[in-house]
Scaffold this active site. Structure first.
Site, PDB file in Angstrom:
ATOM      1  N   HIS A 104      -0.395  -4.811  -5.867  1.00 52.26           N
ATOM      2  CA  HIS A 104       0.893  -4.807  -5.859  1.00 52.26           C
ATOM      3  C   HIS A 104       1.428  -4.669  -7.279  1.00 52.26           C
ATOM      4  O   HIS A 104       2.578  -5.001  -7.637  1.00 52.26           O
ATOM      5  CB  HIS A 104       1.582  -6.064  -5.327  1.00 52.26           C
ATOM      6  CG  HIS A 104       1.049  -6.379  -3.756  1.00 52.26           C
ATOM      7  ND1 HIS A 104      -0.349  -7.148  -3.816  1.00 52.26           N
ATOM      8  CD2 HIS A 104       1.302  -5.884  -2.624  1.00 52.26           C
ATOM      9  CE1 HIS A 104      -0.602  -7.221  -2.367  1.00 52.26           C
ATOM     10  NE2 HIS A 104       0.363  -6.589  -1.708  1.00 52.26           N
ATOM     11  N   HIS A 111       0.686   0.469   0.921  1.00 51.74           N
ATOM     12  CA  HIS A 111      -0.800   0.601   0.756  1.00 51.74           C
ATOM     13  C   HIS A 111      -1.601   1.786   1.661  1.00 51.74           C
ATOM     14  O   HIS A 111      -2.715   1.836   1.922  1.00 51.74           O
ATOM     15  CB  HIS A 111      -1.706  -0.607   0.983  1.00 51.74           C
ATOM     16  CG  HIS A 111      -1.079  -1.933   0.429  1.00 51.74           C
ATOM     17  ND1 HIS A 111      -0.786  -1.943  -0.928  1.00 51.74           N
ATOM     18  CD2 HIS A 111      -0.532  -3.060   0.624  1.00 51.74           C
ATOM     19  CE1 HIS A 111      -0.328  -2.944  -1.263  1.00 51.74           C
ATOM     20  NE2 HIS A 111      -0.189  -3.724  -0.281  1.00 51.74           N
TER      21      HIS A 111
END
Lengths: 330, 330
Positions: free
Chosen positions: B218, B56
Site C-alpha cells: 500500500h 492489488h
C-alpha cells in the site's frame, strides 16, 4: 530514467536469460536471440515463427509453446530482428511441412523476414508468410507503409498455431492466419510515453492533461491528441474507430490490452466500457482477453483489438495452448 | 493524476463489472462486492474465501476458480472488506464442509474477518482461518501488527485451494495453508510511488535517484532508501533479506512479482538475477512465476516471494487451476 535493469545495452539478453530460467519448456539461444519449443522440430507439423523488436513483452517469446508459436526471434528494443535470426529460428523448428512467418507490418520487419524467407527457400525450407496490419489509427506511419501491426498478432499466432497443432497443411494454416488478419482491427490510446532504455528519456512529450489517440506500440504518433477524458470516452473513441472500419457484428473476440504500465484494475474498467459499446451495437463479446499482452515498455495506456469470429475461429481460439503468457485447456 | 478510469469513487465497482463481463465462469455481486465461482457451493467441498483492499489486482478476485479460491471480497482501494461482505462470500460458497478464510496480516483485515467468522459460526458455518505474514521487510507497520502479508497469499490460495479441490477436510486444508505461510518469505522494492485514485497524488515522494527497500503493497514505508541501483544489486538486497530470515535450501517456488507499473521485460531481468542468487546458495528454483500478480496500483517496482517446497506442496502447486489470472493443467 528509473528502470529495473542492469544496463541499457544488455536488457534484451538478460531478459532472455530470465525467460530461459523461468520456462523449462522453452529453449533459448541468448546470443543468437532465438526462443523455441523444446519439442521442436516436430516432424510433419507446420511450424510458426514470429519476431519483431523487443519491448512488447510477452509478445512474441511469451507465446512460444504448444498450440501457438514454435519459435520467436526478438530484436533489440523496438528494432527488427535481423534476417539471420529469422533463418536460425526457421531452421530450428522446420519439421518438413513448411514454416509460416507471422510478421507485423513494419518496413524493417517485412524486409528482414522476406530476406530470411529467400535464404530459407535456398536451403529447401518452404516458407509462407502473413503480414498483420490491424491498427486502424493511421495509414502509413513512422516505420510503416500501410497500417501497423499490433494486437491482432496475438490472435493470428493463437488461432493459426492451433490449426497447425491439429496437423493442418501450410496452405491451410496460412489461409486461416490471413482470415484472422482480415477480420481483426485495433486502436490504441496512450496516457504516457514509453522510455527506451538506451535513450534514457521519454520517446515523446505528452502533457499531464492530454492523451494520444491512435498511438503506435513504439510511441509513433497517432491521429490526434485529446484532453484526458474518462475511460468511457476513451473506449468510445477506440471503438468508433474500429467499428467505422469494420462494423461490429455477431460474435467477437475482444482484447483490452495494457501498454505495459497500466494496472489491471484500470484495464477491467476499460473492458466494461468496451463490452457495453459492443452490446449497444447489437454484437456480442463471445471471447475476451484483458491484460498486458502487446506492450510498449512502460507506456501507460491501452489498446482494443476486435476479431469477428466464426465457428472455425472460435474453435481454434478455444483449443489448448501452453505458453508462458497464454495457457488454457489440456 | 492520469488514470484510465471514469471517476475515483467508482473504480472498484466498474472494474468488477469488467471482471464479470470478461469471465463467465465467475459470478459477481457488484453492489455487494463479492466474487464467487459459478459452480459454488459444492456440497462436501471445503471452500476458500479471501479478500482485502482493492488495488492489488489480480489478487484476490483474479484467483477465484477451480483449484484456488471459491470466493473473494474486494474492499475499496487499500481498504479492508467489511464483515458483511466476508459473511456474504462465506455463505455463498459454504458446501457444508467448512470454509477457510485466507487473511493478509493487516489489522483491519484480521479484525473484520474475525468478526465475520463469529457471525458465520452463529449461522452454523464452520470457519477456520490462516493469517499470511510473509513480508520480512519490517516488524509492525502502518497498518500491521507483526509482519505484513503480501506475495505468499497467492501461494497459500493456490496450494490450499488445490488440496480443498481434492476433497480434503477443513483441518487438512488449514494445516497446509499454515505450512505454506511458515515456509514462505517476501521482500519488495519500489522504484516509484503508487497513486490512489481518490487521493489524486502519489502516496509518497521518492526522488528520481532513489528506491525504497522493503516497500509495502500500500506504499507503507520500508526499511530504508538506496540510490537507484542495477537490478542485480536490488535483487541481492531482496534475496539477502529473505535468505537471512529463512535460509534458501532445496527446491524453491519463486515468484518475481511486479508492483503493477513495471513491464514484463524488466521482471525477467530481475528473475534472472534471483535465479542466479538461488543457485549460488546451493538451492534450486523448482517452480516459478514471473509477472504482475500482487500489485500496488501503478507502482513501479517488484517483490520476490520464496516458498520452500516439499513433495506435497509441489504436487499441489502443479495441480490444475482455472482462474482469470492463473491457469494451467486440465
Amino acid at each position: 530514467m528509473k528502470k529495473l535493469i542492469n544496463n541499457a545495452e544488455s536488457v534484451v539478453a538478460e531478459a532472455l536469460e530470465g525467460l530461459a530460467a523461468a520456462h523449462p519448456a522453452l529453449r533459448v539461444d541468448v546470443e543468437g536471440r532465438v526462443v523455441w519449443r523444446a519439442d521442436a522440430p516436430r516432424t510433419g507439423k507446420v511450424a510458426l515463427v514470429s519476431g519483431g523488436g523487443s519491448g512488447h513483452e510477452p509478445l512474441h517469446a511469451g507465446f512460444v509453446g504448444h498450440g501457438m508459436l514454435d519459435a520467436a526471434c526478438p530484436g533489440e528494443i523496438f528494432t527488427s530482428p535481423v534476417p539471420d535470426q529469422v533463418v536460425e529460428a526457421t531452421r530450428r523448428v522446420d519439421g518438413g511441412a513448411g514454416v509460416l512467418h507471422v510478421i507485423k507490418n513494419y518496413t524493417g520487419d517485412v524486409m528482414n523476414f522476406e530476406m530470411a524467407a529467400e535464404l530459407c527457400a535456398d536451403e529447401g525450407v518452404t516458407v509462407s508468410s502473413v503480414v498483420v496490419d490491424d491498427d486502424v489509427a493511421v495509414q502509413d506511419s513512422l516505420y510503416t507503409a500501410g497500417r501497423r501491426g499490433t494486437g491482432a498478432t496475438l490472435f493470428v499466432e493463437k488461432i493459426a498455431g492451433a490449426l497447425a497443432e491439429s496437423g493442418a497443411t501450410l496452405a491451410e494454416t496460412t489461409r486461416v492466419a490471413g482470415a484472422v488478419v482480415a477480420r481483426s482491427r485495433s486502436f490504441g490510446i496512450a496516457l504516457t510515453s514509453c522510455t527506451v532504455p538506451a535513450a534514457g528519456k521519454p520517446t515523446f512529450d505528452l502533457p499531464e492533461t492530454e492523451v494520444e489517440l491512435g498511438i503506435g506500440i513504439h510511441g509513433e504518433p497517432g491521429r490526434s491528441r485529446l484532453p484526458l477524458a474518462p475511460a468511457r470516452e476513451l473506449a468510445t473513441v477506440a471503438m468508433d474507430a474500429i467499428h467505422g472500419d469494420l462494423p461490429l457484428a455477431g460474435d467477437l473476440l475482444v482484447m483490452v490490452n495494457g501498454m505495459g504500465g497500466t494496472p489491471l484494475i484500470e484495464l477491467y474498467v476499460a473492458f466494461a466500457e468496451v463490452e457495453r459499446y459492443v452490446r449497444a451495437k447489437g454484437a456480442r463479446v463471445a471471447r475476451s482477453l484483458v491484460g498486458n499482452y502487446v506492450t510498449s515498455l512502460d507506456m501507460q495506456g491501452f489498446s482494443v483489438t476486435v476479431c469477428r469470429l466464426d465457428a472455425e475461429l472460435t474453435r481454434l481460439w478455444d483449443a489448448p495452448v501452453q505458453t508462458p503468457a497464454l495457457r488454457w485447456g489440456r
